[in-house]
Design an enzyme around this catalytic site. Structure first.
Site, PDB file in Angstrom:
ATOM      1  N   HIS A  26       0.825  -1.199   0.000  1.00 25.60           N
ATOM      2  CA  HIS A  26       0.000   0.000   0.000  1.00 25.60           C
ATOM      3  C   HIS A  26       0.864   1.256   0.000  1.00 25.60           C
ATOM      4  O   HIS A  26       2.020   1.241   0.403  1.00 25.60           O
ATOM      5  CB  HIS A  26      -0.935   0.024   1.217  1.00 25.60           C
ATOM      6  CG  HIS A  26      -0.223   0.125   2.537  1.00 25.60           C
ATOM      7  ND1 HIS A  26       0.446  -0.937   3.105  1.00 25.60           N
ATOM      8  CD2 HIS A  26      -0.060   1.171   3.397  1.00 25.60           C
ATOM      9  CE1 HIS A  26       0.975  -0.558   4.261  1.00 25.60           C
ATOM     10  NE2 HIS A  26       0.693   0.726   4.461  1.00 25.60           N
TER      11      HIS A  26
ATOM     12  N   ASP B 278       0.607   4.951   1.660  1.00 25.40           N
ATOM     13  CA  ASP B 278      -0.130   5.459   2.810  1.00 25.40           C
ATOM     14  C   ASP B 278      -1.205   6.468   2.412  1.00 25.40           C
ATOM     15  O   ASP B 278      -0.950   7.418   1.661  1.00 25.40           O
ATOM     16  CB  ASP B 278       0.820   6.130   3.805  1.00 25.40           C
ATOM     17  CG  ASP B 278       1.564   5.130   4.668  1.00 25.40           C
ATOM     18  OD1 ASP B 278       1.066   3.996   4.833  1.00 25.40           O
ATOM     19  OD2 ASP B 278       2.639   5.484   5.189  1.00 25.40           O
TER      20      ASP B 278
ATOM     21  N   HIS C  32       4.677   0.041   0.403  1.00 31.77           N
ATOM     22  CA  HIS C  32       5.380  -0.758   1.400  1.00 31.77           C
ATOM     23  C   HIS C  32       4.461  -1.830   1.971  1.00 31.77           C
ATOM     24  O   HIS C  32       3.237  -1.778   1.811  1.00 31.77           O
ATOM     25  CB  HIS C  32       5.985   0.107   2.517  1.00 31.77           C
ATOM     26  CG  HIS C  32       5.016   1.007   3.196  1.00 31.77           C
ATOM     27  ND1 HIS C  32       4.559   2.187   2.644  1.00 31.77           N
ATOM     28  CD2 HIS C  32       4.396   0.914   4.396  1.00 31.77           C
ATOM     29  CE1 HIS C  32       3.726   2.780   3.465  1.00 31.77           C
ATOM     30  NE2 HIS C  32       3.593   2.022   4.539  1.00 31.77           N
TER      31      HIS C  32
ATOM     32  N   ARG D  45       5.512   6.627  13.940  1.00 31.90           N
ATOM     33  CA  ARG D  45       5.589   7.179  12.586  1.00 31.90           C
ATOM     34  C   ARG D  45       5.073   8.615  12.552  1.00 31.90           C
ATOM     35  O   ARG D  45       3.993   8.910  13.065  1.00 31.90           O
ATOM     36  CB  ARG D  45       4.751   6.330  11.623  1.00 31.90           C
ATOM     37  CG  ARG D  45       4.878   6.750  10.158  1.00 31.90           C
ATOM     38  CD  ARG D  45       3.920   5.984   9.290  1.00 31.90           C
ATOM     39  NE  ARG D  45       2.542   6.453   9.457  1.00 31.90           N
ATOM     40  CZ  ARG D  45       1.467   5.789   9.031  1.00 31.90           C
ATOM     41  NH1 ARG D  45       1.613   4.619   8.445  1.00 31.90           N
ATOM     42  NH2 ARG D  45       0.259   6.279   9.203  1.00 31.90           N
TER      43      ARG D  45
END
Length: 299
Positions: free
Chosen positions: A115, A117, A275, A290
Site C-alpha cells: 500500500h 499510505d 510498502h 511514525r
C-alpha cells in the site's frame, strides 16, 4: 527474456556529510555515520538529506537515539504532520502515530498488504519518518517498492490502456470494513473517497508513477466506447486490469527489504513507493512510531 534496470553510478556514494550504501538496484539506501537529531537542526544537512530521499526513494538509518521531539522536528522539516483516523498518536506529540503490535492488536491496520499510505486522502502524504521503538527477536521486516520502476516496466499496450485513467481510493472499504455500519458511514463522511490518476507524475523528478494500491477500489472513467462494447468488457474487464496493476508491487525486482532493529529509522517518499509490513513475528512484539507528512494534490 533479458531485463534491464537503470545503471547505478556506484554502489556507494559520499556527500559532504553522508556516507550512503545502496541496497538494491531499484531503490533504497542505508545512510551511515549520521546523527538525525543534528540533521533536524541543520538547514544544510537537511537539504542534502532531502536530495538523497528523492534520489533513493527510501533511506535507512541505524542506532538513532532520537527523542520524540527530535523525531517530530525532523519530519516537520519536510512539511506539516498529519494525524491518522484509526491509529492513535502520542499524547504529547500530535502527528507521531503509534503502531504497537502484539497478539492482542487489531489486524485492521492493513500493514501487511502492499500500500501507499493514505491514498484515501485528497492529498496523500508526502512521506513518513518511521522509528523502531521495539523490534521482535526475528521477523517483522518491511518491504518497500519502487512504483516508478513498476510503471516503466509495464508492457506498452498496458501503458496505452491506462493513459488518462483515474481511480477511486477508499478508507471505508479498508479500515472501515471491520467496524459497525454506523461508524463506517461516519468514517466515510469524514473521509470521502478520493480520486487520483492511475499514473501520477512525481512533482520533483517528473517521473511517471503507477499509483494504485490496496486502497484502490475501481476506475472512475473506464466505461467509455473505446473500452466497453458489452458489459463483459467492463465487468470483470476493468477489475481484472486493476488487479493486474495492483499486483505489480509484489514483483521482487522492484523491492528492497529492511530488517528492523531498535532505534533504526526509515524515511520514505510516499508519492512513488509502496510498502508492506510483514506480520511474521508472533509471539514477538513490534512497536513503531511514525510521523506522516502532509502531501500535495496528485492532479
Amino acid at each position: 527474456m533479458t531485463t534491464t534496470f537503470p545503471a547505478p553510478a556506484s554502489i556507494n556514494q559520499s556527500t559532504n556529510r553522508f556516507r550512503v550504501e545502496r541496497l538494491t538496484c531499484s531503490l533504497g539506501a542505508e545512510v551511515h555515520d549520521t546523527d538525525l537529531g543534528e540533521v533536524s537542526r541543520d538547514d544544510a544537512l537537511f537539504a542534502q538529506l532531502r536530495e538523497l530521499l528523492v534520489q533513493h526513494k527510501v533511506l535507512f538509518f541505524r542506532d538513532q537515539h532520537l527523542t520524540r521531539a527530535e523525531h517530530v522536528a525532523l519530519a516537520r522539516r519536510f512539511g506539516p504532520l498529519e494525524d491518522h483516523p484509526v491509529a492513535p498518536s502520542d499524547p504529547d506529540h500530535p502527528g507521531l502515530v503509534r503502531i504497537y503490535k502484539d497478539r492482542t492488536s487489531p489486524a485492521e491496520h492493513f500493514e501487511n498488504s502492499f500500500h501507499c499510505d493514505a491514498t484515501w486522502r485528497a492529498n496523500p502524504p508526502f512521506g513518513s519518518v518511521l522509528r523502531c521503538v521495539e523490534s521482535p527477536g526475528v521477523g517483522g521486516d518491511t518491504i518497500w517498492v519502487n512504483m516508478v520502476e513498476a510503471y516503466r516496466r509495464l508492457p506498452d499496450d498496458v501503458k496505452r490502456r491506462i493513459d488518462g485513467l483515474r481511480a477511486r481510493h477508499s478508507i471505508e472499504a479498508s479500515f472501515g470494513a471491520r467496524i459497525p455500519t454506523e461508524a463506517r458511514h461516519s468514517l466515510h463522511e469524514r473521509y470521502p473517497d478520493a480520486e487520483h490518476p492511475v499514473v501520477r507524475t512525481h512533482p520533483d523528478t517528473g517521473e511517471k508513477i503507477l499509483f494504485v494500491n490496496s486502497f484502490t477500489t475501481h476506475f472512475v472513467n473506464y466505461h467509455t466506447d473505446d473500452n466497453v462494447r458489452f458489459g463483459a468488457d467492463y465487468a470483470p474487464g476493468a477489475g481484472d486490469l486493476l488487479r493486474y496493476l495492483i499486483s505489480q508491487a509484489a514483483i521482487p525486482e522492484y523491492q528492497v527489504r529492511w530488517r528492523w532493529t531498535e532505534n533504526s529509522i526509515a524515511i520514505w517518499d510516499n508519492r512513488c513507493t509502496q510498502h508492506y509490513a510483514v506480520q511474521d513475528y508472533w509471539p514477538g512484539v513490534r512497536k513503531m512510531e511514525r510521523a506522516g507528512i502532509v502531501g500535495e494534490p496528485t492532479f
